[in-house]
Scaffold this motif. Sequence first.
Motif, PDB file in Angstrom:
ATOM      1  N   LEU A  44       0.865  -0.981   0.081  1.00  0.00           N
ATOM      2  CA  LEU A  44      -0.013   0.020  -0.028  1.00  0.00           C
ATOM      3  C   LEU A  44       0.804   1.314  -0.083  1.00  0.00           C
ATOM      4  O   LEU A  44       0.685   2.375  -0.708  1.00  0.00           O
ATOM      5  N   ARG A  47       2.748   1.581  -3.386  1.00  0.00           N
ATOM      6  CA  ARG A  47       1.938   2.359  -4.436  1.00  0.00           C
ATOM      7  C   ARG A  47       1.550   3.710  -4.232  1.00  0.00           C
ATOM      8  O   ARG A  47       1.704   4.433  -5.230  1.00  0.00           O
ATOM      9  N   LEU A  48       1.377   4.012  -3.033  1.00  0.00           N
ATOM     10  CA  LEU A  48       1.197   5.467  -2.524  1.00  0.00           C
ATOM     11  C   LEU A  48       2.402   6.365  -3.003  1.00  0.00           C
ATOM     12  O   LEU A  48       2.207   7.458  -2.940  1.00  0.00           O
ATOM     13  N   LEU A  59      -6.474   1.259  -4.615  1.00  0.00           N
ATOM     14  CA  LEU A  59      -5.492   0.605  -3.930  1.00  0.00           C
ATOM     15  C   LEU A  59      -5.886  -0.719  -3.644  1.00  0.00           C
ATOM     16  O   LEU A  59      -5.016  -1.399  -3.856  1.00  0.00           O
TER      17      LEU A  59
END
Length: 162
Positions: A44, A47-48, A59
């Motif tokens: 997570l 990706r952010l 997400l």
Amino acid sequence: MAKALNPEQLRTYFALMESVTLLQHAVERQLRADGGISYVQFQLLARLAQARQLTMTELADGVVYSRSGLTHQAKLLEQAGLITRTGCPDDQRATMVTITDAGLALIQRLMPGHIEVVRDLMFDAMSDRDLHALAEIMTRARDHMRAQPPRSATIRRRRTAD
């Protein structure tokens, strides 16, 4: 009735699943030891770190995780000060997730150890030709799987009492 896998398909399937499990276990150990986070939380945050901000649905689809599981993980990351969650100005139903400076710093700190584990366990065993072939094969397999509706679009069935 489904057609059985032939011996080569079965061998390939089990080799793939075992390799993924071994790699994921080693990565999980490294992330917990070096950063106190799980593999899912790392996914997570990573990706952010690339996008800076995504919706919860983006997400969930990106890391192939359930909505309820993602909500729980996001709550933990938010409590740790690694992300923030806010309403989406364009869609009242959506929640925006933004990585904080602390989240970015954690990803930057974890990345060298993460790369070392992945390189040591996976890429050091491959030639450049192997790597190219694996990338082509796995991209084709992933794209085939991704052609199915995303998990967030799947209708959830209620469990009935027996």
